[in-house]
Design an enzyme around this catalytic site. Structure first.
Site, PDB file in Angstrom:
ATOM      1  CG  HIS A 209      -2.187  -0.862   0.930  1.00  0.00           C
ATOM      2  ND1 HIS A 209      -2.800  -1.579   1.925  1.00  0.00           N
ATOM      3  CD2 HIS A 209      -2.863  -1.153  -0.200  1.00  0.00           C
ATOM      4  CE1 HIS A 209      -3.822  -2.263   1.429  1.00  0.00           C
ATOM      5  NE2 HIS A 209      -3.880  -2.028   0.145  1.00  0.00           N
ATOM      6  CD  GLU A 233      -1.224  -5.205  -4.867  1.00  0.00           C
ATOM      7  OE1 GLU A 233      -1.295  -6.433  -5.047  1.00  0.00           O
ATOM      8  OE2 GLU A 233      -2.209  -4.501  -4.617  1.00  0.00           O
ATOM      9  CD  GLU A 259      -4.345  -0.879  -5.442  1.00  0.00           C
ATOM     10  OE1 GLU A 259      -3.816  -1.965  -5.171  1.00  0.00           O
ATOM     11  OE2 GLU A 259      -5.181  -0.333  -4.702  1.00  0.00           O
ATOM     12  CG  ASP A 282      -9.938  -1.608 -10.169  1.00  0.00           C
ATOM     13  OD1 ASP A 282      -9.993  -2.195  -9.089  1.00  0.00           O
ATOM     14  OD2 ASP A 282     -10.952  -1.337 -10.858  1.00  0.00           O
ATOM     15  CG  HIS A 309      -6.860  -3.459  -7.617  1.00  0.00           C
ATOM     16  ND1 HIS A 309      -7.908  -2.568  -7.479  1.00  0.00           N
ATOM     17  CD2 HIS A 309      -6.414  -3.696  -6.370  1.00  0.00           C
ATOM     18  CE1 HIS A 309      -8.059  -2.276  -6.196  1.00  0.00           C
ATOM     19  NE2 HIS A 309      -7.168  -2.949  -5.499  1.00  0.00           N
TER      20      HIS A 309
HETATM   21 MG    MG Z   1      -3.191  -3.132  -3.652  1.00  0.00          MG
END
Ligand code: MG
Length: 389
Positions: A209, A233, A259, A282, A309
């Protein structure tokens, strides 16, 4: 065929699931779903005047028309792209229904008849090895052979000591701080427990994140080498491809990102500079089905995989699966609703949609799913209507 109307409905899942319905003068309707976020649903409704009267089969032309009307090239906010992405998916659903074919047939056909899905496990109930191992076993019991965990806030003792001007979810932490050795040890301990619980052949990914500096991300990646991660990630934020590239070059496992990036233009620097190993659009958020396919094709020029994503309801998840089925370099699509027991109930088609870790594509036209009105109405976001009624 002409577009006559557009309506929205927002269902409160573990994220807001923003549905878009486009109606036509021939009685056919297309259903799409946009990625959650403040302002997305009002933008979709504001775009209605630019759609009514148009031929819905000119999907790419309409996509670019909407972008242009929302202030032109190169200046769109993410919410605008996201709103248009939800509309774009509804147009594909409509196109498939009009022609009587599933969407993947309109994208050049499919490479696979079912799409592999991984379970986002989030975290264990507590930051303990036992709890994380239990969470992993729960995912495997659901048939998944690929899973992902989040490593935010795994050291609550330290998190509690952090200076902050206000409360925020761990993943929404707005300040950057060094990775403490105690926290690094805890992360290794948790991953050790998860790997032990799932065995050597389950694909295991880890989401950071965007929390680390380049040097901390590399420290973390080196410490996690024994766990044979499918990917690490967002170790650093994706806006700076040169910083991401330093991590990618040094890390022993593949680095995955994307994402939070919009359209192929947002992904371009990362891909053409090979600053990551796996690109992670995404699909509704980045602009929809055709834009995701373009991103995948650009990545394929560099022999880079796509791991999509996804935090959507069954509608955009299946729409994403059509795009994924048509991508040569696709590997796996996210499922983020392990804790939403009514996820499958949102559509009329019999479930579970995901079986043995795969989402099967049918021959049904369009996306191939029908929203269950009763279930959707029972979970409507406060203040929302069911497509205006
Ligand atoms: Mg993620």
């Amino acid at each position: 065929m002409k577009i006559t109307d557009l309506g929205t409905a927002v269902v409160a899942g573990n994220f807001d699931w923003i549905y878009v319905r486009i109606d036509t003068d021939e009685g056919l309707s297309g259903l799409g779903e946009a990625y959650w976020g403040a302002g997305v649903e009002p933008i979709i409704r504001e775009l209605k005047p630019f759609l009514v009267g148009e031929d819905p089969s000119n999907i790419d032309w309409l996509f670019n028309k909407l972008l242009r009307y929302m202030s032109g090239s190169g200046s769109q906010a993410g919410t605008v792209v996201t709103a248009i992405g939800g509309i774009e998916i509804a147009l594909w659903d409509l196109a498939g229904k009009a022609l009587g074919v599933p969407i993947y047939r309109l994208l050049g056909g499919r490479y696979r008849d079912r799409v592999r899905v991984y379970a986002d496990c989030g975290q264990g109930d507590e930051p303990t090895p036992e709890s994380w191992a239990e969470r992993a076993r729960t995912a495997l019991a659901g048939g998944f052979t690929a899973i992902k965990f989040d490593i935010d806030n795994v050291d609550p003792e330290r998190f509690g000591r952090e200076p902050s001007v206000g409360l925020a979810a761990p993943w929404a932490r707005s300040h950057r701080r060094p990775l403490a050795s105690a926290e690094l040890d805890r992360i290794v301990e948790l991953m050790d427990a998860v790997r032990e619980a799932v065995g050597p052949h389950v694909d295991l990914a880890l989401d950071c994140h965007w929390n680390y500096s380049v040097s901390d991300a590399i420290r973390l990646a080196e410490a996690l080498e024994p766990f044979d991660l499918a990917w690490l990630e967002d170790p650093v934020p994706p806006e700076n491809w040169e910083a991401m590239s330093r991590v990618t070059d040094a890390a022993p496992m593949p680095i995955c990102t994307g994402e939070n990036l919009y359209t192929r233009h947002g992904m371009r620097d990362l891909i053409v500079n090979q600053a990551c190993d796996i690109i992670q659009p995404d699909i509704p958020k980045t602009g929809g089905i055709l834009e995701a396919r373009r991103i995948a094709d650009l990545a394929d020029l560099y022999f880079m995989h796509v791991a999509a994503h996804n935090v959507s309801s069954p509608i955009a998840t299946m729409a994403a699966a059509h795009a994924c089925a048509s991508m040569r370099n696709f590997t796996v699509l996210e499922f983020h609703a392990m804790d939403v027991p009514w996820w499958d109930d949102l559509v009329e088609e019999p479930g579970p949609l995901i079986q043995d870790g795969y989402l099967a594509l049918s021959e049904a036209p369009g996306i191939g799913l029908t929203l269950n009105e009763e279930v959707a109405r029972s979970h409507l976001r406060e203040g929302s209507t069911y497509f205006g009624a």
